[in-house]
Design an enzyme around this catalytic site. Structure first.
Site, PDB file in Angstrom:
ATOM      1  N   CYS A 119       0.814  -1.229   0.000  1.00 49.20           N
ATOM      2  CA  CYS A 119       0.000   0.000   0.000  1.00 49.20           C
ATOM      3  C   CYS A 119       0.847   1.278   0.000  1.00 49.20           C
ATOM      4  O   CYS A 119       0.319   2.373  -0.200  1.00 49.20           O
ATOM      5  CB  CYS A 119      -0.959   0.009   1.183  1.00 49.20           C
ATOM      6  SG  CYS A 119      -2.073  -1.385   1.156  1.00 49.20           S
ATOM      7  N   HIS A 252      -3.159   7.214   2.175  1.00 48.41           N
ATOM      8  CA  HIS A 252      -3.598   5.881   1.739  1.00 48.41           C
ATOM      9  C   HIS A 252      -4.987   5.635   2.310  1.00 48.41           C
ATOM     10  O   HIS A 252      -5.257   5.916   3.482  1.00 48.41           O
ATOM     11  CB  HIS A 252      -2.609   4.834   2.250  1.00 48.41           C
ATOM     12  CG  HIS A 252      -3.080   3.435   2.030  1.00 48.41           C
ATOM     13  ND1 HIS A 252      -3.615   3.008   0.831  1.00 48.41           N
ATOM     14  CD2 HIS A 252      -3.111   2.354   2.865  1.00 48.41           C
ATOM     15  CE1 HIS A 252      -3.954   1.734   0.937  1.00 48.41           C
ATOM     16  NE2 HIS A 252      -3.660   1.322   2.162  1.00 48.41           N
ATOM     17  N   ASN A 282     -10.117  -0.198   0.133  1.00 41.59           N
ATOM     18  CA  ASN A 282      -8.651  -0.109   0.119  1.00 41.59           C
ATOM     19  C   ASN A 282      -8.153  -0.715  -1.190  1.00 41.59           C
ATOM     20  O   ASN A 282      -8.225  -1.927  -1.381  1.00 41.59           O
ATOM     21  CB  ASN A 282      -8.100  -0.858   1.331  1.00 41.59           C
ATOM     22  CG  ASN A 282      -6.579  -0.819   1.422  1.00 41.59           C
ATOM     23  OD1 ASN A 282      -5.898  -0.426   0.476  1.00 41.59           O
ATOM     24  ND2 ASN A 282      -6.054  -1.239   2.555  1.00 41.59           N
TER      25      ASN A 282
HETATM   26  N1  ACO Z   1     -18.222  -8.246   9.982  1.00 40.91           N
HETATM   27  C1  ACO Z   1     -18.669  -8.432  11.225  1.00 40.91           C
HETATM   28  N2  ACO Z   1     -17.865  -8.669  12.270  1.00 40.91           N
HETATM   29  C2  ACO Z   1     -16.547  -8.738  12.023  1.00 40.91           C
HETATM   30  C3  ACO Z   1     -16.004  -8.563  10.741  1.00 40.91           C
HETATM   31  C4  ACO Z   1     -16.905  -8.320   9.690  1.00 40.91           C
HETATM   32  N3  ACO Z   1     -16.505  -8.131   8.411  1.00 40.91           N
HETATM   33  N4  ACO Z   1     -14.675  -8.666  10.817  1.00 40.91           N
HETATM   34  C5  ACO Z   1     -14.365  -8.896  12.109  1.00 40.91           C
HETATM   35  N5  ACO Z   1     -15.503  -8.939  12.847  1.00 40.91           N
HETATM   36  C6  ACO Z   1     -15.629  -9.131  14.277  1.00 40.91           C
HETATM   37  C7  ACO Z   1     -14.474  -9.890  14.874  1.00 40.91           C
HETATM   38  O1  ACO Z   1     -14.679 -11.294  14.744  1.00 40.91           O
HETATM   39  C8  ACO Z   1     -14.529  -9.435  16.319  1.00 40.91           C
HETATM   40  O2  ACO Z   1     -15.549 -10.164  16.972  1.00 40.91           O
HETATM   41  P1  ACO Z   1     -15.334 -10.672  18.494  1.00 40.91           P
HETATM   42  O3  ACO Z   1     -15.148  -9.406  19.303  1.00 40.91           O
HETATM   43  O4  ACO Z   1     -16.604 -11.400  18.778  1.00 40.91           O
HETATM   44  O5  ACO Z   1     -14.103 -11.521  18.451  1.00 40.91           O
HETATM   45  C9  ACO Z   1     -15.009  -7.994  16.219  1.00 40.91           C
HETATM   46  O6  ACO Z   1     -15.585  -7.859  14.912  1.00 40.91           O
HETATM   47  C10 ACO Z   1     -13.905  -6.974  16.374  1.00 40.91           C
HETATM   48  O7  ACO Z   1     -12.805  -7.342  15.542  1.00 40.91           O
HETATM   49  P2  ACO Z   1     -11.485  -6.468  15.533  1.00 40.91           P
HETATM   50  O8  ACO Z   1     -10.474  -7.127  14.653  1.00 40.91           O
HETATM   51  O9  ACO Z   1     -11.115  -6.147  16.948  1.00 40.91           O
HETATM   52  O10 ACO Z   1     -12.015  -5.124  14.829  1.00 40.91           O
HETATM   53  P3  ACO Z   1     -11.269  -3.750  14.673  1.00 40.91           P
HETATM   54  O11 ACO Z   1     -12.048  -2.691  15.313  1.00 40.91           O
HETATM   55  O12 ACO Z   1      -9.807  -3.867  14.996  1.00 40.91           O
HETATM   56  O13 ACO Z   1     -11.397  -3.502  13.111  1.00 40.91           O
HETATM   57  C11 ACO Z   1     -10.103  -3.614  11.087  1.00 40.91           C
HETATM   58  C12 ACO Z   1     -10.808  -4.416  12.193  1.00 40.91           C
HETATM   59  C13 ACO Z   1     -11.140  -2.819  10.331  1.00 40.91           C
HETATM   60  C14 ACO Z   1      -9.440  -4.596  10.139  1.00 40.91           C
HETATM   61  C15 ACO Z   1      -9.060  -2.674  11.701  1.00 40.91           C
HETATM   62  O14 ACO Z   1      -8.251  -3.359  12.606  1.00 40.91           O
HETATM   63  C16 ACO Z   1      -8.197  -2.015  10.646  1.00 40.91           C
HETATM   64  O15 ACO Z   1      -8.651  -1.216   9.870  1.00 40.91           O
HETATM   65  N6  ACO Z   1      -6.914  -2.304  10.668  1.00 40.91           N
HETATM   66  C17 ACO Z   1      -5.993  -1.670   9.722  1.00 40.91           C
HETATM   67  C18 ACO Z   1      -6.076  -2.286   8.366  1.00 40.91           C
HETATM   68  C19 ACO Z   1      -5.236  -1.460   7.433  1.00 40.91           C
HETATM   69  O16 ACO Z   1      -5.060  -0.274   7.597  1.00 40.91           O
HETATM   70  N7  ACO Z   1      -4.637  -2.036   6.450  1.00 40.91           N
HETATM   71  C20 ACO Z   1      -3.778  -1.137   5.628  1.00 40.91           C
HETATM   72  C21 ACO Z   1      -2.742  -1.738   5.046  1.00 40.91           C
HETATM   73  S1  ACO Z   1      -3.386  -2.765   3.826  1.00 40.91           S
HETATM   74  C22 ACO Z   1      -2.073  -3.253   2.836  1.00 40.91           C
HETATM   75  O17 ACO Z   1      -0.947  -2.872   3.006  1.00 40.91           O
HETATM   76  C23 ACO Z   1      -2.409  -4.286   1.770  1.00 40.91           C
END
Ligand code: ACO
Length: 325
Positions: A119, A252, A282
């Site tokens: 990214c 990004h 993304n």
């Molecule tokens: N729908 C519903 N529930 C979901 C989903 C979904 N799609 N995905 C995860 N959950 C659930 C999980 O199972 C978890 O449930 P639990 O509490 O019962 O275990 C709950 O939601 C919370 O999950 P978290 O992983 O804690 O959610 P978080 O608030 O951290 O959000 C996310 C996840 C959106 C991926 C976030 O961590 C994020 O944006 N991270 C950064 C990603 C990023 O920036 N990537 C950039 C680089 S990409 C590249 O280089 C290719």
């Protein structure tokens, strides 16, 4: 006289198939995967993404974005003397999508290569092209971010498959007596390879390992907010500028909460942040040039304004480009 580089045209392309969150939620529900529009919007700010039709490749998207950028710059493909395609989803293992694109553009002879920094790919590619302009290696470059991330998504993994989309963005970068690009700042830390990767490889005619994207979202999130702030300060210091000099932040487009955190740390209002993650998801290396082109074409971002471009992604890689449009 010192040589600089300047963006003289932008372009982008999104494949026509648009999936709203509701569309994706319905497709995933049919496979027994449960998610919701509300979860996706609250956690990421994403409302829709575009996916390519089968058979459409990275270079196909890059070609459309490149044509738009060339037209905007008033430059003919024949005048291009460097092509860099930032991508992690190339057409083939080799040759590069940049070489395939060069042929599709109907040109030959100029150097063409892919750059892989996930990214952060577009800020890496722009920095490399800028250095090649400064040292006289190139005078008129196509710098492109193009991705078909839909091909490497695990649609049984709801924690990642809702986040990404396909698309391409391009700029024409030309040598100039005046900047242009004011400063660049690039970094990587390979100890974080495992938090965001596609660990598969091709060997002996077979795919070894898992050929789909895996991510520790929380680890990526925490690292991203820290390094983006550090890199913004570093690039501003190199250019002798301060936060107050930035007209627009073009980050990004991974997650609206990462963008809000970066803006808060830079004491910038979200009105000054270009946001397209809602409509594009993304798109990895394509996300910054897609956001830039949409902001230029809407008339939001204008010639003469100062832009901070910031990328972060797998590797772990991160970096910034400060430029005057
Ligand atoms: N729908 C519903 N529930 C979901 C989903 C979904 N799609 N995905 C995860 N959950 C659930 C999980 O199972 C978890 O449930 P639990 O509490 O019962 O275990 C709950 O939601 C919370 O999950 P978290 O992983 O804690 O959610 P978080 O608030 O951290 O959000 C996310 C996840 C959106 C991926 C976030 O961590 C994020 O944006 N991270 C950064 C990603 C990023 O920036 N990537 C950039 C680089 S990409 C590249 O280089 C290719």
């Amino acid at each position: 006289m010192k040589r600089y580089s300047r963006i003289t045209g932008t372009g982008s392309y999104l494949p026509p198939r648009r999936l709203s969150n509701a569309d994706l939620v319905a497709e995933l529900a049919a496979k027994g995967i449960e998610t919701s529009d509300q979860w996706i919007v609250e956690r990421t700010g994403i409302r829709a993404r575009h996916f390519c039709a089968p058979g459409v490749t990275c270079s196909d998207l890059a070609l459309e974005a490149a044509k738009n950028a060339l037209q905007a710059a008033g430059v003919e493909a024949q005048d291009i003397d460097l092509i860099i395609v930032a991508t992690s989803t190339p057409d083939m293992v080799f040759p590069s999508s940049a070489c395939i694109l060069q042929h599709k553009l109907g040109i030959a002879g100029c150097p063409a290569f892919d750059l892989q920094a996930v990214c952060s790919g577009f800020v890496y590619a722009l920095s490399v092209a800028d250095a090649m302009m400064q040292n006289g290696t190139a005078s008129r470059a196509l710098v492109i971010g193009a991705e078909v991330f839909s091909r490497i998504l695990d649609f049984n993994d709801r924690t990642t498959c809702v986040l990404f989309g396909d698309g391409a963005g391009a700029v024409v970068l030309e040598a100039s007596d005046t900047p242009g690009i004011l400063a660049t700042d690039l970094h990587a830390d390979g100890k974080h390879v495992g938090i965001l990767c596609v660990p598969g490889s091709v060997s002996g005619g077979q795919v070894l390992g898992h050929p789909l994207l895996t991510m520790d979202g929380q680890a990526v999130f925490k690292l991203a907010v820290g390094v983006l702030d550090q890199s913004a300060r570093a690039v501003l210091a190199k250019a002798g500028k301060t936060e107050a000099d930035i007209d627009w932040l073009v980050p990004h487009q991974a997650n609206i909460r990462i963008m809000q955190s970066t803006a808060r740390k830079l004491k910038m209002s979200m009105d000054k942040v270009i946001v397209t993650v809602d409509e594009h998801g993304n798109t990895s290396a394509a996300s910054i040039p897609l956001a830039l082109d949409s902001a230029v074409r809407s008339g939001k971002v204008k010639k003469g304004e100062t832009l901070l471009l910031e990328g972060v992604g797998g590797g772990f890689t991160w970096g910034s480009v400060l430029l005057e449009l």
